[in-house]
Design a protein around this motif. Structure first.
Motif: not given
Length: 124
Positions: A27-28, A76-78, A110-112, A118-121
């Protein structure tokens, strides 16, 4: 600063390459501060992409942003769809639209890994 509209919007861009490898399912989250000014008739706009650098140029997430005069923070997340070696993941900011001025600051990626919710990011 974009002074005239290029043939392709991605001809005016800033790219940030991931220094470390990315694993499938990672998750990025990228964030940055931005402000902008355009013309009286047009608000500035920027296309933000998390994705692969190089063929096949896969976009993991795409976000359209209309920056305002004041500084705002954007997210932005992916989730990475495959493994990528260092330098093959990217954050791209495309500015090639109408004449505009855009300022970017405090860019973070940041790479988690696969352990985050993911929904909390955050996402703009």
């Amino acid at each position: 600063v974009t002074v005239s509209e290029p043939e392709q919007y991605y001809r005016v861009q800033t790219q940030f390459f991931f220094e470390k490898p990315v694993k499938k399912g990672d998750m990025i989250l990228a964030s940055f501060a931005m402000r902008g000014s355009g013309t009286v008739a047009r608000q500035p706009r920027v296309e933000v992409i998390l994705g692969q650098f190089g063929e096949p140029w896969t976009n993991w997430a795409v976000l359209g942003v209309a920056p305002r005069d004041g500084w705002d923070r954007y997210f932005i997340k992916a989730i990475a769809p495959a493994d990528f070696e260092a330098g093959k993941g990217r954050l791209s900011l495309n500015y090639g639209y109408d004449p505009q001025t855009v300022e970017i600051a405090d860019v973070r990626v940041v790479n988690y890994g696969a352990s985050a919710d993911f929904d909390a990011l955050p996402m703009t």
